[in-house]
Design a protein around this motif. Sequence first.
Motif, PDB file in Angstrom:
ATOM      1  N   VAL A  11       0.808  -1.223   0.000  1.00 17.81           N
ATOM      2  CA  VAL A  11       0.000   0.000   0.000  1.00 17.81           C
ATOM      3  C   VAL A  11       0.844   1.278   0.000  1.00 17.81           C
ATOM      4  O   VAL A  11       0.582   2.187  -0.800  1.00 17.81           O
ATOM      5  CB  VAL A  11      -1.007  -0.006   1.175  1.00 17.81           C
ATOM      6  N   PRO A  12       1.874   1.407   0.853  1.00 18.62           N
ATOM      7  CA  PRO A  12       2.688   2.630   0.805  1.00 18.62           C
ATOM      8  C   PRO A  12       3.346   2.850  -0.558  1.00 18.62           C
ATOM      9  O   PRO A  12       3.454   3.985  -1.023  1.00 18.62           O
ATOM     10  CB  PRO A  12       3.736   2.404   1.897  1.00 18.62           C
ATOM     11  N   MET A  13       3.785   1.765  -1.190  1.00 19.22           N
ATOM     12  CA  MET A  13       4.385   1.889  -2.510  1.00 19.22           C
ATOM     13  C   MET A  13       3.355   2.358  -3.527  1.00 19.22           C
ATOM     14  O   MET A  13       3.630   3.219  -4.362  1.00 19.22           O
ATOM     15  CB  MET A  13       4.990   0.556  -2.958  1.00 19.22           C
ATOM     16  N   ALA A  14       2.153   1.778  -3.457  1.00 24.04           N
ATOM     17  CA  ALA A  14       1.084   2.178  -4.376  1.00 24.04           C
ATOM     18  C   ALA A  14       0.738   3.658  -4.205  1.00 24.04           C
ATOM     19  O   ALA A  14       0.529   4.377  -5.182  1.00 24.04           O
ATOM     20  CB  ALA A  14      -0.151   1.307  -4.147  1.00 24.04           C
ATOM     21  N   LYS A  15       0.700   4.110  -2.959  1.00 22.02           N
ATOM     22  CA  LYS A  15       0.389   5.528  -2.705  1.00 22.02           C
ATOM     23  C   LYS A  15       1.474   6.430  -3.262  1.00 22.02           C
ATOM     24  O   LYS A  15       1.193   7.491  -3.820  1.00 22.02           O
ATOM     25  CB  LYS A  15       0.202   5.752  -1.209  1.00 22.02           C
ATOM     26  N   ALA A  16       2.733   6.014  -3.119  1.00 23.00           N
ATOM     27  CA  ALA A  16       3.841   6.812  -3.651  1.00 23.00           C
ATOM     28  C   ALA A  16       3.770   6.901  -5.170  1.00 23.00           C
ATOM     29  O   ALA A  16       4.186   7.897  -5.760  1.00 23.00           O
ATOM     30  CB  ALA A  16       5.171   6.209  -3.210  1.00 23.00           C
ATOM     31  N   LEU A  17       3.242   5.849  -5.797  1.00 24.24           N
ATOM     32  CA  LEU A  17       3.115   5.820  -7.255  1.00 24.24           C
ATOM     33  C   LEU A  17       1.813   6.452  -7.740  1.00 24.24           C
ATOM     34  O   LEU A  17       1.624   6.646  -8.942  1.00 24.24           O
ATOM     35  CB  LEU A  17       3.185   4.370  -7.758  1.00 24.24           C
ATOM     36  N   GLY A  18       0.906   6.721  -6.802  1.00 22.47           N
ATOM     37  CA  GLY A  18      -0.414   7.219  -7.187  1.00 22.47           C
ATOM     38  C   GLY A  18      -1.241   6.149  -7.864  1.00 22.47           C
ATOM     39  O   GLY A  18      -2.052   6.431  -8.755  1.00 22.47           O
ATOM     40  N   ALA A  19      -1.031   4.896  -7.438  1.00 24.51           N
ATOM     41  CA  ALA A  19      -1.694   3.757  -8.076  1.00 24.51           C
ATOM     42  C   ALA A  19      -2.799   3.192  -7.200  1.00 24.51           C
ATOM     43  O   ALA A  19      -2.758   3.301  -5.966  1.00 24.51           O
ATOM     44  CB  ALA A  19      -0.679   2.665  -8.386  1.00 24.51           C
ATOM     45  N   LYS A  20      -3.764   2.567  -7.834  1.00 26.00           N
ATOM     46  CA  LYS A  20      -4.862   1.909  -7.138  1.00 26.00           C
ATOM     47  C   LYS A  20      -4.621   0.403  -7.123  1.00 26.00           C
ATOM     48  O   LYS A  20      -4.167  -0.177  -8.108  1.00 26.00           O
ATOM     49  CB  LYS A  20      -6.181   2.211  -7.857  1.00 26.00           C
ATOM     50  N   ILE A  21      -4.952  -0.235  -5.986  1.00 22.13           N
ATOM     51  CA  ILE A  21      -4.780  -1.684  -5.859  1.00 22.13           C
ATOM     52  C   ILE A  21      -6.111  -2.383  -6.073  1.00 22.13           C
ATOM     53  O   ILE A  21      -7.121  -2.019  -5.468  1.00 22.13           O
ATOM     54  CB  ILE A  21      -4.230  -2.052  -4.464  1.00 22.13           C
ATOM     55  N   GLN A  22      -6.102  -3.394  -6.925  1.00 21.64           N
ATOM     56  CA  GLN A  22      -7.277  -4.241  -7.115  1.00 21.64           C
ATOM     57  C   GLN A  22      -6.892  -5.668  -6.726  1.00 21.64           C
ATOM     58  O   GLN A  22      -5.893  -6.196  -7.207  1.00 21.64           O
ATOM     59  CB  GLN A  22      -7.753  -4.180  -8.562  1.00 21.64           C
ATOM     60  N   ILE A  23      -7.687  -6.257  -5.845  1.00 19.81           N
ATOM     61  CA  ILE A  23      -7.406  -7.596  -5.336  1.00 19.81           C
ATOM     62  C   ILE A  23      -8.306  -8.598  -6.035  1.00 19.81           C
ATOM     63  O   ILE A  23      -9.513  -8.394  -6.154  1.00 19.81           O
ATOM     64  CB  ILE A  23      -7.628  -7.656  -3.811  1.00 19.81           C
ATOM     65  N   VAL A  24      -7.712  -9.709  -6.496  1.00 17.39           N
ATOM     66  CA  VAL A  24      -8.500 -10.753  -7.140  1.00 17.39           C
ATOM     67  C   VAL A  24      -8.204 -12.096  -6.487  1.00 17.39           C
ATOM     68  O   VAL A  24      -7.066 -12.374  -6.099  1.00 17.39           O
ATOM     69  CB  VAL A  24      -8.201 -10.825  -8.657  1.00 17.39           C
ATOM     70  N   HIS A  25      -9.242 -12.892  -6.332  1.00 17.35           N
ATOM     71  CA  HIS A  25      -9.095 -14.271  -5.858  1.00 17.35           C
ATOM     72  C   HIS A  25      -9.674 -15.181  -6.935  1.00 17.35           C
ATOM     73  O   HIS A  25     -10.834 -15.046  -7.316  1.00 17.35           O
ATOM     74  CB  HIS A  25      -9.855 -14.481  -4.542  1.00 17.35           C
ATOM     75  N   ILE A  26      -8.839 -16.092  -7.438  1.00 16.13           N
ATOM     76  CA  ILE A  26      -9.285 -17.023  -8.474  1.00 16.13           C
ATOM     77  C   ILE A  26      -9.328 -18.414  -7.869  1.00 16.13           C
ATOM     78  O   ILE A  26      -8.339 -18.895  -7.310  1.00 16.13           O
ATOM     79  CB  ILE A  26      -8.345 -16.992  -9.697  1.00 16.13           C
ATOM     80  N   SER A  27     -10.478 -19.042  -7.971  1.00 19.13           N
ATOM     81  CA  SER A  27     -10.657 -20.336  -7.312  1.00 19.13           C
ATOM     82  C   SER A  27     -11.652 -21.185  -8.092  1.00 19.13           C
ATOM     83  O   SER A  27     -12.505 -20.662  -8.819  1.00 19.13           O
ATOM     84  CB  SER A  27     -11.174 -20.116  -5.881  1.00 19.13           C
ATOM     85  N   THR A  28     -11.539 -22.485  -7.916  1.00 17.86           N
ATOM     86  CA  THR A  28     -12.594 -23.356  -8.426  1.00 17.86           C
ATOM     87  C   THR A  28     -13.754 -23.284  -7.440  1.00 17.86           C
ATOM     88  O   THR A  28     -13.562 -22.992  -6.259  1.00 17.86           O
ATOM     89  CB  THR A  28     -12.109 -24.811  -8.536  1.00 17.86           C
ATOM     90  N   GLU A  29     -14.960 -23.544  -7.893  1.00 20.96           N
ATOM     91  CA  GLU A  29     -16.111 -23.501  -6.995  1.00 20.96           C
ATOM     92  C   GLU A  29     -15.978 -24.543  -5.892  1.00 20.96           C
ATOM     93  O   GLU A  29     -16.452 -24.363  -4.777  1.00 20.96           O
ATOM     94  CB  GLU A  29     -17.405 -23.705  -7.792  1.00 20.96           C
TER      95      GLU A  29
END
Length: 280
Positions: A172-190
Amino acid sequence: MKTILYASDRTEHSSPALKYAYQLSLQLKASLVVLYVHEMEQIRVSVSRPAAQIEYHVIKEQTEILTKYCEKHLGVAVDGKKLQAEVVLNDLVSDAILEKSMDFGTEMIIIGRKDKHTDRGLFVGNIGKGLQEKVPCPLLIIPNNVATKSIKTILYATDFEEADILALKKLVPMAKALGAKIQIVHISTEKEYAGKEQMEWFKDMLRQEVDDTSIDFTIIFSDKIQDKLKAHANVIGADMLVLLEREEKGFFQKIFHTSLVAKMEEHIGIPLLSYNELNL
């Protein structure tokens, strides 16, 4: 972040990766150490000069070549502070990178990804394996043809575990320094998915540790993890993919075990940042 180490093969084809590493160091207000590992043939006993003297002159010569390479492609002087050129003699490239990262107190290591233009790729084989298992800091793997542009969207692939929260706390601190947004993804079988309760628990735990309400969460059901990860990265226009290498088998192993490395290198054309669970 104070120091970033970029391991260069010093080829023309990898110059975009050098520019990317330098631009990233500027954005994060860090010094950039450009490292070249020179593999020197064994010195013959019959050579009249002492081995130490020969090594000294080889390092001096190779450092001059590396300095000219950096200045040519970056258009700035290697000042020994914000931009440094470092050469070491070592037959084991991964060991040399690790040793120098410790010497400089490096907070990020950057390497280029192997492709058809070079015989000395760093991500695959013993070099990549050695780094992934031992890196004391985040490891950023970038395509040699990477474009230098602002990082606006960072995609983090999660297994909804406590280690992910620790990694995101550092990201998160790195993303803020870059002015970037974080998107989290979880990929799973049902079949493997543990339900919405797990995601809600993860969100609550993350909010307690990270003050960033702009983080988005997505769940995707699929048996083809690498394909769906690539597709989702394309859909959201991700500029960087972040993964966690775990001590136990988990998402990272599903993605990067030996049989899938080639597919990921071929299909994911954006930089990959990995955190090692043991160093969080």
